[in-house]
Design a protein around this motif. Structure first.
Motif, PDB file in Angstrom:
ATOM      1  N   LEU A  66       0.830  -1.199   0.000  1.00 29.31           N
ATOM      2  CA  LEU A  66       0.000   0.000   0.000  1.00 29.31           C
ATOM      3  C   LEU A  66       0.870   1.256   0.000  1.00 29.31           C
ATOM      4  O   LEU A  66       0.596   2.203  -0.723  1.00 29.31           O
ATOM      5  N   THR A  67       1.895   1.251   0.780  1.00 32.91           N
ATOM      6  CA  THR A  67       2.750   2.429   0.816  1.00 32.91           C
ATOM      7  C   THR A  67       3.527   2.561  -0.488  1.00 32.91           C
ATOM      8  O   THR A  67       3.723   3.671  -0.972  1.00 32.91           O
ATOM      9  N   ALA A  68       3.940   1.439  -1.075  1.00 37.03           N
ATOM     10  CA  ALA A  68       4.649   1.497  -2.355  1.00 37.03           C
ATOM     11  C   ALA A  68       3.702   2.022  -3.437  1.00 37.03           C
ATOM     12  O   ALA A  68       4.095   2.840  -4.279  1.00 37.03           O
ATOM     13  N   GLY A  69       2.458   1.560  -3.417  1.00 32.53           N
ATOM     14  CA  GLY A  69       1.465   2.042  -4.373  1.00 32.53           C
ATOM     15  C   GLY A  69       1.179   3.513  -4.182  1.00 32.53           C
ATOM     16  O   GLY A  69       1.017   4.267  -5.146  1.00 32.53           O
ATOM     17  N   PHE A  70       1.121   3.928  -2.945  1.00 32.90           N
ATOM     18  CA  PHE A  70       0.890   5.345  -2.644  1.00 32.90           C
ATOM     19  C   PHE A  70       2.018   6.197  -3.205  1.00 32.90           C
ATOM     20  O   PHE A  70       1.774   7.221  -3.838  1.00 32.90           O
ATOM     21  N   TRP A  71       3.268   5.769  -2.983  1.00 35.39           N
ATOM     22  CA  TRP A  71       4.409   6.547  -3.462  1.00 35.39           C
ATOM     23  C   TRP A  71       4.472   6.551  -4.985  1.00 35.39           C
ATOM     24  O   TRP A  71       4.794   7.573  -5.597  1.00 35.39           O
TER      25      TRP A  71
END
Length: 71
Positions: free
Chosen positions: A4-9
């Motif tokens: 999720l954080t990778a997708g957000f970034w």
């Protein structure tokens, strides 16, 4: 959770690139409009000079006509 954080970034980077490219297009168009405005202003300045010289020439012609009429 890490995906999720990778997708957000990744999404944030994509948005940043999109906004940057849009800003580049806008700045390019503004530069083009500035060049057109400079050409227009140059034309206006030249026309003012032509009008002044034309007015001066008409005055001189009128003076010559008056002098010839007196002779």
């Amino acid at each position: 959770m890490e995906s999720l954080t990778a997708g957000f970034w990744l999404q944030l980077v994509v948005y940043a690139v999109s906004i940057g490219s849009f800003a580049g297009v806008i700045l390019t168009k503004i530069g083009y409009l500035e060049k057109k405005m400079d050409k227009h202003n140059g034309l206006v300045e030249r026309m003012v000079t032509v009008e002044q010289k034309c007015s001066s020439a008409h005055r001189r012609i009128d003076e010559i006509k008056e002098e010839r009429g007196k002779e």
